[in-house]
Design a protein around this motif. Structure first.
Motif, PDB file in Angstrom:
ATOM      1  N   ARG A 298     -31.228  24.777   5.310  1.00  0.00           N
ATOM      2  CA  ARG A 298     -30.566  26.077   5.110  1.00  0.00           C
ATOM      3  C   ARG A 298     -31.642  27.107   4.753  1.00  0.00           C
ATOM      4  N   ARG A 335     -31.892  25.997  10.378  1.00  0.00           N
ATOM      5  CA  ARG A 335     -30.838  26.955  10.695  1.00  0.00           C
ATOM      6  C   ARG A 335     -31.346  28.343  10.359  1.00  0.00           C
ATOM      7  N   GLY A 455     -20.087  22.370  11.450  1.00  0.00           N
ATOM      8  CA  GLY A 455     -20.142  22.810  10.050  1.00  0.00           C
ATOM      9  C   GLY A 455     -18.737  22.803   9.490  1.00  0.00           C
ATOM     10  N   ASN A 457     -17.644  22.742   6.514  1.00  0.00           N
ATOM     11  CA  ASN A 457     -17.347  23.543   5.305  1.00  0.00           C
ATOM     12  C   ASN A 457     -16.681  24.852   5.695  1.00  0.00           C
ATOM     13  N   ARG A 468     -13.233  28.414   0.708  1.00  0.00           N
ATOM     14  CA  ARG A 468     -13.798  27.137   0.262  1.00  0.00           C
ATOM     15  C   ARG A 468     -14.224  27.147  -1.213  1.00  0.00           C
TER      16      ARG A 468
HETATM   17  C1  PEP Z   1     -20.859  24.381   6.999  1.00  0.00           C
HETATM   18  O1  PEP Z   1     -20.270  25.458   7.027  1.00  0.00           O
HETATM   19  O2  PEP Z   1     -20.295  23.286   7.134  1.00  0.00           O
HETATM   20  C2  PEP Z   1     -22.310  24.341   6.759  1.00  0.00           C
HETATM   21  C3  PEP Z   1     -22.976  23.217   6.848  1.00  0.00           C
HETATM   22  O3  PEP Z   1     -22.929  25.508   6.422  1.00  0.00           O
HETATM   23  P1  PEP Z   1     -22.860  26.166   4.948  1.00  0.00           P
HETATM   24  O4  PEP Z   1     -22.250  25.129   4.038  1.00  0.00           O
HETATM   25  O5  PEP Z   1     -24.232  26.512   4.547  1.00  0.00           O
HETATM   26  O6  PEP Z   1     -21.987  27.334   5.158  1.00  0.00           O
END
Ligand code: PEP
Ligand code: MG
Length: 581
Positions: A298, A335, A455, A457, A468
Motif C-alpha cells: 500500500r 499499488r 479488494g 474490503n 467499512r
Molecule cells: C481492499 O479494499 O480490499 C484493499 C485491499 O485495499 P484497502 O484496504 O487499502 O482499501
C-alpha cells in the motif's frame, strides 16, 4: 472489574496499563467513584495543579528571557487561580456531592464559577472566564495524561485506549511501546485494524464508549482473539488470562513451524500465499513468514506521515529496498497511491466532501493530479530495475478510467527512454477489483491487464453499502453475503476465461474461515498480513480441491449470509479441531 465486548481486529493477548489518548475535541470522561476514592481523586487534582504551576513557571521564565514579561502578565492570574482556596474548597465539596471523577467535577465546578462571574456585570470579571477555561484545560491535560500528544513519543509499554485513530497516527506511533489498541470506533477492515494486524498488536475495536470508563494507568487485558477487553481485572481473571496468553504463545510457536512449508493442497494444487505490507520495514517479517512475494504494497503509507508528500527519490529508495529484498522471493505488487477516504495525507490538499468514500480518492485523485501521479510512475519504473516489480491501480470503476491510467503509464515510458533512464520494459500491470461495476464488467477489463487482485474490503463496502469503518453497522459487513460471493466468483471466472491470474488482497483472503471457500472458487493467490499467513497455510495444506469445490457448490445455492456463515463454520469446525484457537 469491567468487561467489554467489541470487534476483534488483531489477534493476541496483552495484559498492561491504559494510556488514555484523547484529542482536544473529546468530552471529558465521566464515571462514578466511591466515597473512599475522594481523597485519591483530590490527590490527583493537587498533583495536576502542581504540574501546571511548574509549566507556568517555565513559560514565565522563557518569556522573561525574551523580554516578554508584560505580554505574559496574564499568567499571574492563572497562578492565583490554581491556589485559590475558594476554588479548591468548591472542588472538594463537589467531589463529595457528585461522587464522580475529578476531571468531570473540575469541569462542573468551573462552569459554576463562570456562571457566577457572568452574573457579576463586570467586563473585567467576564473576561476572566477565558482564563478559567485555559487553566482548566491545562489541568485536564495532566489529569488525562495528555502531556505527550503524539503516539510517536510514547516511551513506556502501554495499551492505547482512544476514540478513533487516523491511519496516519497508527502508522507513525511507537510500535515498540504500544502493546495493545482499544478503540471506541472502527471495523475489522478499517485501515487502523489492518495496520494493527500488520504490526502484530492485539486490538479490539468498536467498543463505543470505553474512553468514558478507562483511566490512564488502569490495569487492562486486551484479548484480540475474542474481542474482549477487561478493565481493572480481579486476581482470578488475571491468572486465567496469563494462562491464555501462554497458550497463545505456544500456538504462535506451532504456526511458526509452518513458515518453511510450501502452500500446497493435499492433492498437490499449488496456491500462492503472498503478503500485504504498508511500510518497507515489514519486509523482514514477510521473508520470515515464507510468503510467496508481496501481493499488495500500500504505497500511500509512504505519504501518510507528518512530512507529507514523498519525492521521486524517496519513493525510488523505498520501492527499490522492498523490490531488491524480494527479488528471489516472488517479487512485489505495488499499488499506486490510494489516498482519500480515511487516508488523508497530512498538510496535503484535500477537498471537503460529503461522501469521501465515494469521492476523490485513489485512481480518481491520481488522474486528476497528474504531477503527483507522474512522480510515482517514474519512481516505480526506475525501481523496476532492482527485481520483479508489478504495478497495480486501485479503485478502477470502468474501462475509461483504466485506459486513462494505462495511457499515462505509457507516457512515462517515453519520458524515461528520452532521458536515457533504464527500466524494466515488461512490467506487469494489474488492477484491483474493488468497485462492483468493475467486478460486473471484469470480462471487459481482463482483456486489458495482466492480472486482477480482488479488494474485498472496499468491494463489500460498496456492494452491501456498509461503511467499512462504522461500528454501528458492522453486523451487515459480511463477506459471505450471497451478493458478494457471486461477484467474487464472477471475477475469478472472467479472469480465467481471459487467461489471467486472479488474487485477493482484501482481509477476506487472510481469514481462515473463508480460505477453503476461496480455494474452491478457483482463486490463484491469497495476499494477507504476514501474521495471519501460517493459519491460512495450515488449512490449505489440509484440504483437497474436490472437497473445496463441493463446499462452494453447496454455498452458492444458499440464500443468506447467516445460512452460509453457519454452514461454512460447521464444515470448518468438523474438519479442523479449532480454527481460531
Ligand atoms: C481492499 O479494499 O480490499 C484493499 C485491499 O485495499 P484497502 O484496504 O487499502 O482499501
Ligand atoms: Mg481498497
Amino acid at each position: 472489574m469491567k468487561i467489554f465486548k467489541g470487534i476483534s481486529a488483531s489477534a493476541g493477548i496483552t495484559i498492561g496499563k491504559v494510556f488514555l489518548y484523547l484529542d482536544d475535541n473529546l468530552k471529558v470522561p465521566k464515571y462514578r467513584i466511591s466515597s473512599e476514592e475522594i481523597s485519591s481523586e483530590m490527590d490527583r487534582f493537587r498533583l495536576a495543579t502542581k504540574k501546571v504551576e511548574e509549566d507556568l513557571i517555565k513559560i514565565q521564565s522563557h518569556a522573561s528571557k525574551h523580554q516578554l514579561e508584560e505580554e505574559s502578565r496574564f499568567l499571574d492570574s492563572h497562578m492565583l487561580m490554581l491556589t485559590d482556596p475558594e476554588f479548591i474548597k468548591q472542588i472538594e465539596e463537589n467531589l463529595r456531592s457528585f461522587n464522580r471523577n475529578i476531571e468531570w467535577v473540575l469541569l462542573m465546578t468551573v462552569k459554576q464559577f463562570i456562571s457566577t462571574l457572568k452574573k457579576a456585570d463586570s467586563p473585567y470579571l467576564v473576561e476572566r472566564t477565558v482564563d478559567l477555561y485555559d487553566v482548566t484545560q491545562r489541568i485536564h491535560r495532566h489529569l488525562l495524561f495528555r502531556e505527550k500528544i503524539s503516539l510517536a513519543d510514547i516511551e513506556h509499554e502501554v495499551v492505547v485506549v482512544t476514540h478513533n485513530l487516523m491511519p496516519s497516527d497508527t502508522a507513525t506511533m511507537n510500535r515498540k511501546m504500544v502493546k495493545g489498541l482499544v478503540l471506541n470506533a472502527g471495523g475489522k477492515t478499517s485501515h487502523t485494524a489492518i495496520l494493527a494486524r500488520a504490526f502484530g498488536i492485539p486490538s479490539v475495536l468498536g467498543l463505543t464508549d470505553i474512553t468514558d470508563e478507562a483511566r490512564s494507568g488502569d490495569a487492562i487485558i486486551v484479548d484480540g482473539n475474542s474481542g474482549t477487553v477487561i478493565l481493572n481485572p480481579d486476581n482470578d481473571t488475571l491468572i486465567e488470562y496469563n494462562k491464555r496468553a501462554q497458550k497463545w504463545l505456544q500456538h504462535e510457536k506451532h504456526l511458526n513451524k509452518i513458515n518453511k512449508l510450501s502452500s500446497v493442497t493435499l492433492d498437490g494444487q499449488r496456491v500462492l500465499l503472498s503478503a500485504n505490507i504498508e511500510m518497507p520495514e515489514e519486509v523482514e517479517q514477510v521473508l520470515s513468514h515464507g510468503a510467496d512475494g508481496i501481493g499488495l504494497f500500500r504505497s500511500e503509507f509512504l505519504f501518510l506521515k507528518p512530512s507529507g508528500f514523498s519525492s521521486e527519490d524517496d519513493q525510488y529508495a523505498a520501492y527499490s529496498e522492498v523490490v531488491s529484498k524480494m527479488k528471489d522471493n516472488g517479487g512485489v505488487t505495488i499499488r499506486t497511491l490510494d489516498v482519500g477516504g480515511d487516508k488523508i495525507i497530512p498538510d496535503f490538499e484535500t477537498i471537503d466532501e460529503k461522501n469521501p468514500l465515494l469521492g476523490w480518492r485513489a485512481i480518481r485523485f491520481c488522474l486528476n493530479r497528474k504531477d503527483t501521479f507522474k512522480v510515482q510512475m517514474r519512481a516505480l519504473r526506475r525501481a523496476s530495475m532492482n527485481g520483479v516489480l508489478r504495478i497495480m491501480f486501485p479503485m478502477i470503476s470502468g474501462v475509461e478510467e483504466l485506459e486513462d491510467a494505462l495511457d499515462f503509464l505509457e507516457e512515462t515510458k517515453e519520458e524515461l527512454r528520452n532521458e536515457g533512464i533504464p527500466f524494466d520494459e515488461n512490467i506487469r500491470v494489474g488492477i484491483m477489483i474493488e468497485v462492483p461495476s468493475a467486478a460486473i464488467t471484469s470480462d471487459i477489463l481482463a482483456k486489458k491487464v495482466d492480472f486482477f487482485s480482488i479488494g474485498t474490503n472496499d468491494l463489500i463496502q460498496y456492494t452491501v453499502a456498509v461503511d467499512r469503518g462504522n461500528e454501528n453497522i458492522a453486523y451487515l459487513y459480511k463477506y459471505f453475503h450471497p451478493g458478494v460471493l457471486r461477484l467474487i466468483k464472477t471475477v475469478i471466472d472472467h479472469a480465467h476465461d481471459a487467461g489471467i491470474p486472479v488474487a485477493m488482497c482484501g482481509e477476506m483472503a487472510g481469514d481462515p474461515l473463508a480460505s477453503v471457500v476461496l480455494l474452491g472458487m478457483g482463486l490463484d493467490a491469497f495476499s494477507m498480513s504476514s501474521s495471519v499467513l501460517p493459519s491460512v497455510k495450515e488449512i490449505l495444506r489440509s484440504v483437497r480441491m474436490d472437497e473445496a469445490e463441493k463446499l462452494v457448490a453447496e454455498v452458492m445455492k444458499m440464500s443468506s449470509f447467516q445460512k452460509i456463515e453457519d454452514y461454512v463454520s460447521g464444515w470448518m469446525n468438523e474438519r479442523f479441531d479449532d480454527i481460531s484457537v
